[in-house]
Design an enzyme around this catalytic site. Sequence first.
Site, PDB file in Angstrom:
ATOM      1  N   GLY A 100      40.872  34.182  40.216  1.00  0.00           N
ATOM      2  CA  GLY A 100      41.562  33.215  39.460  1.00  0.00           C
ATOM      3  C   GLY A 100      41.860  31.805  39.941  1.00  0.00           C
ATOM      4  O   GLY A 100      41.327  31.081  40.111  1.00  0.00           O
ATOM      5  N   GLY A 101      43.081  31.674  40.070  1.00  0.00           N
ATOM      6  CA  GLY A 101      43.761  30.526  40.711  1.00  0.00           C
ATOM      7  C   GLY A 101      43.053  29.723  41.853  1.00  0.00           C
ATOM      8  O   GLY A 101      42.504  28.428  41.995  1.00  0.00           O
ATOM      9  N   ASN A 151      36.990  33.276  37.512  1.00  0.00           N
ATOM     10  CA  ASN A 151      37.481  33.379  36.144  1.00  0.00           C
ATOM     11  C   ASN A 151      38.495  32.133  35.923  1.00  0.00           C
ATOM     12  O   ASN A 151      39.595  32.228  36.503  1.00  0.00           O
ATOM     13  CB  ASN A 151      38.501  34.834  36.206  1.00  0.00           C
ATOM     14  CG  ASN A 151      39.056  34.708  34.653  1.00  0.00           C
ATOM     15  OD1 ASN A 151      38.830  33.942  33.775  1.00  0.00           O
ATOM     16  ND2 ASN A 151      39.980  35.748  34.457  1.00  0.00           N
ATOM     17  N   TRP A 152      38.108  31.106  35.205  1.00  0.00           N
ATOM     18  CA  TRP A 152      38.860  29.864  35.373  1.00  0.00           C
ATOM     19  C   TRP A 152      40.067  30.099  34.276  1.00  0.00           C
ATOM     20  O   TRP A 152      41.001  29.146  34.183  1.00  0.00           O
ATOM     21  CB  TRP A 152      37.856  28.692  34.833  1.00  0.00           C
ATOM     22  CG  TRP A 152      37.084  28.058  35.934  1.00  0.00           C
ATOM     23  CD1 TRP A 152      37.356  28.519  37.274  1.00  0.00           C
ATOM     24  CD2 TRP A 152      36.218  26.978  35.847  1.00  0.00           C
ATOM     25  NE1 TRP A 152      36.360  27.711  38.183  1.00  0.00           N
ATOM     26  CE2 TRP A 152      35.633  26.936  37.217  1.00  0.00           C
ATOM     27  CE3 TRP A 152      35.825  26.373  34.944  1.00  0.00           C
ATOM     28  CZ2 TRP A 152      34.893  26.049  37.517  1.00  0.00           C
ATOM     29  CZ3 TRP A 152      34.984  25.349  35.375  1.00  0.00           C
ATOM     30  CH2 TRP A 152      34.436  25.077  36.675  1.00  0.00           C
ATOM     31  N   GLY A 175      47.955  36.557  39.927  1.00  0.00           N
ATOM     32  CA  GLY A 175      48.986  35.244  39.907  1.00  0.00           C
ATOM     33  C   GLY A 175      50.143  35.227  40.609  1.00  0.00           C
ATOM     34  O   GLY A 175      50.954  34.292  40.497  1.00  0.00           O
ATOM     35  N   GLU A 191      45.058  40.008  30.951  1.00  0.00           N
ATOM     36  CA  GLU A 191      45.789  39.199  30.090  1.00  0.00           C
ATOM     37  C   GLU A 191      45.195  39.139  28.721  1.00  0.00           C
ATOM     38  O   GLU A 191      46.012  39.074  27.920  1.00  0.00           O
ATOM     39  CB  GLU A 191      45.410  37.608  30.554  1.00  0.00           C
ATOM     40  CG  GLU A 191      46.235  37.396  31.847  1.00  0.00           C
ATOM     41  CD  GLU A 191      45.434  36.478  32.808  1.00  0.00           C
ATOM     42  OE1 GLU A 191      44.747  35.676  32.567  1.00  0.00           O
ATOM     43  OE2 GLU A 191      45.923  36.496  34.042  1.00  0.00           O
TER      44      GLU A 191
HETATM   45  P1  13P Z   1      44.610  35.098  40.584  1.00  0.00           P
HETATM   46  O1  13P Z   1      43.290  35.023  41.657  1.00  0.00           O
HETATM   47  O2  13P Z   1      45.183  33.958  40.113  1.00  0.00           O
HETATM   48  O3  13P Z   1      45.448  36.123  40.979  1.00  0.00           O
HETATM   49  O4  13P Z   1      43.774  35.864  39.117  1.00  0.00           O
HETATM   50  C1  13P Z   1      43.030  37.030  39.061  1.00  0.00           C
HETATM   51  C2  13P Z   1      42.334  37.275  37.991  1.00  0.00           C
HETATM   52  O5  13P Z   1      42.999  37.391  37.145  1.00  0.00           O
HETATM   53  C3  13P Z   1      40.803  37.145  38.021  1.00  0.00           C
HETATM   54  O6  13P Z   1      40.504  37.406  36.839  1.00  0.00           O
END
Ligand code: 13P
Length: 250
Positions: A235-236, A10-11, A174, A98
């Site tokens: 994510g990150g 998920n970018w 995150g 989010e």
């Molecule tokens: P992170 O991997 O940055 O914690 O984000 C997870 C996320 O929200 C994937 O949808």
Amino acid sequence: MPRKKLIAANWKMYKTPAETREFFRAFLPLVAEHARDEIVVCPPFVSLPAAVEEVRGSRVGIGGQDLFWEKEGAYTGEISAGMLTAVGCTHVIIGHSERRQYFGETDDSVNRKLRCALPAGLIPIVCVGEVLQEREAGLTEEVLRRQCVGAFRTIPGEQAARITIAYEPIWAIGTGMTATPQMATEAHLIIRDEASEQLGRDIARNLRILYGGSVKPENAAGLMAQEEIDGALVGGASLKAESFAAIVRY
Ligand code: 13P
């Protein structure tokens, strides 16, 4: 039959079309030999065509990060399921925390989006998860069951088989704080149990439940070793070709 794992990126609000092309040119050679798991990348809407073009002929699928539940109409700023499939998306994330936190998504809007994504042929990745206060108050199970009941309402059985869930504890997103494999397993068992109640045992048995929240190359193997964890939503650590490839190859 064991469930095939899905490693999804998920970018979020990162990467222009040019940056998207640059990513795939570095990433695809790193995973060319990888046939064990499915791989899906979800870029921002404007970068979807570039992503679809770059992955053509590879095993990587492309997904949207959200959709709206109407087919078309006066809904400024929104994107429909048909628009996603038209540009070559196979997957779509629904109800990311989010979106729930900043854009007012509710269990009801998640359900409406799901009921629109499924008939369009998309594979939805529905996100659920508790905030820290809920976990500390012992409410994790209640929250997960409520989110699942809300999401699964009135989904026809033959379509439900395509649903994928991502368990993303919000305190782990995150933050660098990852759920332990044990914590993730416990949450996945609750989700699978509720899916069994709502959708039936067969669908629940085959339901893929991904874990998301600070997945990194260093912790991916430990999480993915769990029978209950059917993949990751990253994510990150998915923004750099090398680190996402390392997660894919855990
Ligand atoms: P992170 O991997 O940055 O914690 O984000 C997870 C996320 O929200 C994937 O949808």
